[in-house]
Design an enzyme around this catalytic site. Structure first.
Site, PDB file in Angstrom:
ATOM      1  N   ALA A  12       0.804  -1.230   0.000  1.00 57.36           N
ATOM      2  CA  ALA A  12       0.000   0.000   0.000  1.00 57.36           C
ATOM      3  C   ALA A  12       0.837   1.281   0.000  1.00 57.36           C
ATOM      4  O   ALA A  12       0.338   2.343  -0.363  1.00 57.36           O
ATOM      5  CB  ALA A  12      -0.938  -0.008   1.204  1.00 57.36           C
ATOM      6  N   ALA A  13       2.094   1.185   0.399  1.00 62.10           N
ATOM      7  CA  ALA A  13       2.923   2.393   0.412  1.00 62.10           C
ATOM      8  C   ALA A  13       3.732   2.537  -0.878  1.00 62.10           C
ATOM      9  O   ALA A  13       4.464   3.512  -1.058  1.00 62.10           O
ATOM     10  CB  ALA A  13       3.865   2.374   1.609  1.00 62.10           C
ATOM     11  N   ILE A  16       2.010   2.183  -6.890  1.00 60.51           N
ATOM     12  CA  ILE A  16       0.649   1.893  -7.331  1.00 60.51           C
ATOM     13  C   ILE A  16      -0.304   1.937  -6.140  1.00 60.51           C
ATOM     14  O   ILE A  16      -1.378   2.542  -6.205  1.00 60.51           O
ATOM     15  CB  ILE A  16       0.591   0.515  -8.029  1.00 60.51           C
ATOM     16  CG1 ILE A  16       1.432   0.543  -9.304  1.00 60.51           C
ATOM     17  CG2 ILE A  16      -0.855   0.126  -8.349  1.00 60.51           C
ATOM     18  CD1 ILE A  16       1.604  -0.812  -9.966  1.00 60.51           C
ATOM     19  N   ARG A  92      12.184  -6.993  -9.803  1.00 60.25           N
ATOM     20  CA  ARG A  92      13.351  -7.627 -10.415  1.00 60.25           C
ATOM     21  C   ARG A  92      14.577  -6.777 -10.127  1.00 60.25           C
ATOM     22  O   ARG A  92      14.677  -5.642 -10.570  1.00 60.25           O
ATOM     23  CB  ARG A  92      13.121  -7.724 -11.920  1.00 60.25           C
ATOM     24  CG  ARG A  92      14.068  -8.652 -12.614  1.00 60.25           C
ATOM     25  CD  ARG A  92      13.649  -8.786 -14.078  1.00 60.25           C
ATOM     26  NE  ARG A  92      14.294  -9.925 -14.676  1.00 60.25           N
ATOM     27  CZ  ARG A  92      13.708 -10.717 -15.558  1.00 60.25           C
ATOM     28  NH1 ARG A  92      12.481 -10.501 -15.925  1.00 60.25           N
ATOM     29  NH2 ARG A  92      14.373 -11.729 -16.090  1.00 60.25           N
ATOM     30  N   ARG A  98      14.872 -14.520 -14.416  1.00 68.01           N
ATOM     31  CA  ARG A  98      13.431 -14.742 -14.365  1.00 68.01           C
ATOM     32  C   ARG A  98      13.084 -15.838 -13.347  1.00 68.01           C
ATOM     33  O   ARG A  98      12.114 -15.753 -12.610  1.00 68.01           O
ATOM     34  CB  ARG A  98      12.931 -15.133 -15.762  1.00 68.01           C
ATOM     35  CG  ARG A  98      11.457 -14.920 -15.946  1.00 68.01           C
ATOM     36  CD  ARG A  98      11.118 -14.881 -17.413  1.00 68.01           C
ATOM     37  NE  ARG A  98      11.180 -16.202 -17.990  1.00 68.01           N
ATOM     38  CZ  ARG A  98      10.109 -16.882 -18.411  1.00 68.01           C
ATOM     39  NH1 ARG A  98       8.927 -16.346 -18.321  1.00 68.01           N
ATOM     40  NH2 ARG A  98      10.227 -18.073 -18.931  1.00 68.01           N
ATOM     41  N   ASN A 105       8.866 -14.457  -5.740  1.00 64.44           N
ATOM     42  CA  ASN A 105       7.454 -14.088  -5.672  1.00 64.44           C
ATOM     43  C   ASN A 105       6.578 -15.290  -5.336  1.00 64.44           C
ATOM     44  O   ASN A 105       5.550 -15.144  -4.680  1.00 64.44           O
ATOM     45  CB  ASN A 105       7.013 -13.404  -6.958  1.00 64.44           C
ATOM     46  CG  ASN A 105       7.435 -11.948  -6.951  1.00 64.44           C
ATOM     47  OD1 ASN A 105       6.956 -11.185  -6.131  1.00 64.44           O
ATOM     48  ND2 ASN A 105       8.361 -11.589  -7.817  1.00 64.44           N
ATOM     49  N   GLY A 130       0.729  -7.365  -8.645  1.00 65.73           N
ATOM     50  CA  GLY A 130       2.187  -7.538  -8.539  1.00 65.73           C
ATOM     51  C   GLY A 130       2.704  -8.563  -9.529  1.00 65.73           C
ATOM     52  O   GLY A 130       2.124  -9.635  -9.693  1.00 65.73           O
ATOM     53  N   ASP A 159      -3.231  -3.093 -19.755  1.00 72.22           N
ATOM     54  CA  ASP A 159      -2.889  -3.347 -21.161  1.00 72.22           C
ATOM     55  C   ASP A 159      -4.085  -3.030 -22.063  1.00 72.22           C
ATOM     56  O   ASP A 159      -3.926  -2.457 -23.132  1.00 72.22           O
ATOM     57  CB  ASP A 159      -2.457  -4.803 -21.334  1.00 72.22           C
ATOM     58  CG  ASP A 159      -1.326  -5.166 -20.390  1.00 72.22           C
ATOM     59  OD1 ASP A 159      -0.272  -4.515 -20.474  1.00 72.22           O
ATOM     60  OD2 ASP A 159      -1.504  -6.064 -19.553  1.00 72.22           O
ATOM     61  N   ARG A 162      -4.451   0.682 -22.260  1.00 72.29           N
ATOM     62  CA  ARG A 162      -3.395   1.215 -23.131  1.00 72.29           C
ATOM     63  C   ARG A 162      -3.758   0.989 -24.600  1.00 72.29           C
ATOM     64  O   ARG A 162      -3.567   1.872 -25.438  1.00 72.29           O
ATOM     65  CB  ARG A 162      -2.068   0.510 -22.821  1.00 72.29           C
ATOM     66  CG  ARG A 162      -1.432   0.967 -21.521  1.00 72.29           C
ATOM     67  CD  ARG A 162      -0.304   0.027 -21.127  1.00 72.29           C
ATOM     68  NE  ARG A 162       0.457   0.566 -19.997  1.00 72.29           N
ATOM     69  CZ  ARG A 162       1.354  -0.128 -19.319  1.00 72.29           C
ATOM     70  NH1 ARG A 162       1.616  -1.397 -19.640  1.00 72.29           N
ATOM     71  NH2 ARG A 162       2.004   0.426 -18.326  1.00 72.29           N
ATOM     72  N   HIS A 187       0.347 -11.059 -18.855  1.00 69.75           N
ATOM     73  CA  HIS A 187       0.699  -9.651 -18.719  1.00 69.75           C
ATOM     74  C   HIS A 187       2.218  -9.559 -18.797  1.00 69.75           C
ATOM     75  O   HIS A 187       2.914  -9.528 -17.788  1.00 69.75           O
ATOM     76  CB  HIS A 187       0.193  -9.067 -17.396  1.00 69.75           C
ATOM     77  CG  HIS A 187       0.826  -7.735 -17.090  1.00 69.75           C
ATOM     78  ND1 HIS A 187       0.523  -6.603 -17.801  1.00 69.75           N
ATOM     79  CD2 HIS A 187       1.751  -7.369 -16.189  1.00 69.75           C
ATOM     80  CE1 HIS A 187       1.253  -5.596 -17.331  1.00 69.75           C
ATOM     81  NE2 HIS A 187       1.999  -6.034 -16.358  1.00 69.75           N
TER      82      HIS A 187
HETATM   83  P1  NAX Z   1       6.761  -0.356  -5.603  1.00 67.40           P
HETATM   84  O1  NAX Z   1       8.071  -1.054  -5.448  1.00 67.40           O
HETATM   85  O2  NAX Z   1       6.700   1.113  -5.658  1.00 67.40           O
HETATM   86  O3  NAX Z   1       5.797  -0.809  -4.424  1.00 67.40           O
HETATM   87  C1  NAX Z   1       5.681  -2.111  -4.003  1.00 67.40           C
HETATM   88  C2  NAX Z   1       5.359  -2.067  -2.528  1.00 67.40           C
HETATM   89  O4  NAX Z   1       5.054  -3.382  -2.118  1.00 67.40           O
HETATM   90  C3  NAX Z   1       6.509  -1.586  -1.656  1.00 67.40           C
HETATM   91  O5  NAX Z   1       6.062  -0.550  -0.820  1.00 67.40           O
HETATM   92  C4  NAX Z   1       6.926  -2.833  -0.876  1.00 67.40           C
HETATM   93  O6  NAX Z   1       7.351  -2.522   0.444  1.00 67.40           O
HETATM   94  C5  NAX Z   1       5.632  -3.614  -0.859  1.00 67.40           C
HETATM   95  N1  NAX Z   1       5.801  -5.057  -0.709  1.00 67.40           N
HETATM   96  C6  NAX Z   1       6.726  -5.861  -1.286  1.00 67.40           C
HETATM   97  N2  NAX Z   1       6.560  -7.124  -0.890  1.00 67.40           N
HETATM   98  C7  NAX Z   1       5.507  -7.128  -0.050  1.00 67.40           C
HETATM   99  C8  NAX Z   1       4.871  -8.142   0.701  1.00 67.40           C
HETATM  100  N3  NAX Z   1       5.305  -9.401   0.675  1.00 67.40           N
HETATM  101  N4  NAX Z   1       3.805  -7.807   1.466  1.00 67.40           N
HETATM  102  C9  NAX Z   1       3.381  -6.533   1.511  1.00 67.40           C
HETATM  103  N5  NAX Z   1       3.957  -5.522   0.842  1.00 67.40           N
HETATM  104  C10 NAX Z   1       5.012  -5.825   0.065  1.00 67.40           C
HETATM  105  O7  NAX Z   1       6.104  -1.017  -6.897  1.00 67.40           O
HETATM  106  P2  NAX Z   1       4.867  -0.489  -7.750  1.00 67.40           P
HETATM  107  O8  NAX Z   1       5.332   0.415  -8.813  1.00 67.40           O
HETATM  108  O9  NAX Z   1       3.787  -0.043  -6.843  1.00 67.40           O
HETATM  109  O10 NAX Z   1       4.432  -1.857  -8.468  1.00 67.40           O
HETATM  110  C11 NAX Z   1       3.880  -2.930  -7.743  1.00 67.40           C
HETATM  111  C12 NAX Z   1       3.797  -4.169  -8.587  1.00 67.40           C
HETATM  112  O11 NAX Z   1       2.892  -3.977  -9.661  1.00 67.40           O
HETATM  113  C13 NAX Z   1       5.121  -4.575  -9.239  1.00 67.40           C
HETATM  114  O12 NAX Z   1       5.275  -5.978  -9.120  1.00 67.40           O
HETATM  115  C14 NAX Z   1       4.910  -4.186 -10.682  1.00 67.40           C
HETATM  116  O13 NAX Z   1       5.737  -4.932 -11.552  1.00 67.40           O
HETATM  117  C15 NAX Z   1       3.459  -4.504 -10.853  1.00 67.40           C
HETATM  118  N6  NAX Z   1       2.772  -3.920 -12.017  1.00 67.40           N
HETATM  119  C16 NAX Z   1       1.781  -4.657 -12.585  1.00 67.40           C
HETATM  120  C17 NAX Z   1       1.020  -4.186 -13.622  1.00 67.40           C
HETATM  121  C18 NAX Z   1      -0.079  -4.996 -14.220  1.00 67.40           C
HETATM  122  O14 NAX Z   1      -0.648  -4.530 -15.203  1.00 67.40           O
HETATM  123  N7  NAX Z   1      -0.440  -6.186 -13.734  1.00 67.40           N
HETATM  124  C19 NAX Z   1       1.296  -2.860 -14.231  1.00 67.40           C
HETATM  125  C20 NAX Z   1       2.032  -1.955 -13.330  1.00 67.40           C
HETATM  126  C21 NAX Z   1       3.103  -2.598 -12.497  1.00 67.40           C
HETATM  127  O15 NAX Z   1       4.255  -2.684 -13.265  1.00 67.40           O
END
Ligand code: NAX
Length: 335
Positions: A12-13, A16, A92, A98, A105, A130, A159, A162, A187
């Protein structure tokens, strides 16, 4: 007043998550008459930014947010949860393969699946954002066997959005006039954007995208450049913004949940990655993006669409990638 819906957001922090929780407070998920009980889950080292986000949410005084809780514990995050939005994931890192990404994950989403299985509402609906989103969703579903399979979905709505926007700007109409573009498969870069069912509303009258304009239908743009531009849009945004898509991803997550719960409009198709029942020859159990319609909180795969030769080949590639991801993730969890 309606009973609040319990929504849990992980990560949440993050970029996204930070946008998503404000959209949720503004009623983007279930409309303006549906209060929400929000639970935010973060890793312990992101506790402070999570608390800061809550301070801002408090300052917004959104009438729909009846309660906001924060936690860093998986045992607390999903108690009674009705909608789980799983955004947090391991990114990553440099030099990471990969295989490592899938394995790291895999562990996270296995643990979250187990927690959902144990603590969540029996009809909890799950959206995985994620990455690698499809395979993370498959893992969560496998480890939450007491929740119905059809409750697990991954996001390909960004997607789709977009694709709408790229096509709209090519034709010179508004995105909202584009309907029924489909994202098949993963995705990832192998996703298959498909305009064959696309409709342009009011241009100059409603019609199929493929028949709408010579420039679009004749020059193969739809089956080549369009497909590539959609798949590479995320990378293009990183190049400009020097950060990955955040608000557009959060907005797409709202669209996904909204349409799932409230329903799609008559004649409207949207794309969601769901646990395959074998439709279109995709292996059962893979989390695969399909064209769906939604009604009464349930999605249904649109059946009977035809693929041309090129689409068939592309779908074989994205399916193969998903099978490999599944096998790598499950192998590393079994090891
Ligand atoms: P950020 O790195 O800004 O935020 C991720 C947050 O998740 C961090 O605050 C981290 O502390 C927290 N986190 C990590 N592991 C955790 C866990 N086990 N439990 C609780 N919190 C955890 O990434 P952000 O840009 O917000 O992207 C989040 C995810 O969305 C990434 O994996 C990204 O690749 C994915 N995306 C997916 C998309 C889709 O269309 N399905 C598009 C956008 C995005 O790229």
């Amino acid at each position: 007043l309606k009973q609040p819906i319990k929504v849990t957001v992980t990560g949440a922090a993050g970029n996204i998550g930070y946008a998503f929780v404000f959209f949720a407070g503004q009623g983007r998920l279930f409309g303006q008459d549906q209060p929400i009980d929000l639970t935010l889950l973060e890793l312990p080292n992101s506790k402070r930014p999570m608390m800061g986000t809550v301070m801002e949410l408090d300052d917004c005084a959104y009438p729909l947010l009846s309660n906001i809780r924060t936690t860093t514990s998986l045992d607390e995050a999903f108690v009674g949860c009705q909608v789980a939005v799983l955004v947090g994931a391991k990114p990553r890192g440099p030099g990471m393969e990969r295989k490592d990404l899938l394995s790291e994950n895999g562990k996270i989403f296995k643990a979250q699946g187990e927690a959902i299985d144990r603590y969540a509402d029996r009809d909890c609906k799950v959206l995985v954002v994620g990455n690698p989103a499809n395979t993370n969703c498959l893992i969560v579903q496998r480890y939450a066997p007491s929740i119905p399979k059809q409750n697990f979905t991954a996001m390909t709505r960004l997607d789709q959005n977009r694709a709408d926007s790229i096509l709209a700007s090519k034709i010179g109409v508004h995105s909202r006039q584009i309907r029924n573009l489909i994202i098949w498969g993963n995705h990832s870069a192998t996703q298959v954007p498909d305009a064959s069912q696309g409709i342009i509303m009011n241009y100059p009258q409603a019609g199929m995208v493929t028949a709408a304009r010579g420039a679009v239908s004749n020059d193969k743009w739809l089956t080549t450049e369009f497909v590539e531009t959609v798949a590479k849009r995320g990378a293009a945004i990183i190049q400009m913004r020097e950060k990955s898509s955040a608000a557009s991803a959060a907005s797409a997550a709202c669209d996904h949940i909204h349409d799932w719960f409230i329903g799609t409009q008559s004649g409207q198709i949207v794309s969601m990655a769901v646990i395959s029942d074998g439709s279109y020859g995709v292996p059962e159990g893979l989390c695969f993006s399909y064209p769906v319609t939604c009604q009464n909180g349930r999605w249904q795969i649109v059946q009977g669409l035809q693929w041309d030769e090129l689409t068939k080949q592309r779908i074989a590639i994205t399916t193969k990638e998903l099978v490999e991801e599944r096998d790598l993730a499950l192998q590393s969890l079994a090891a």
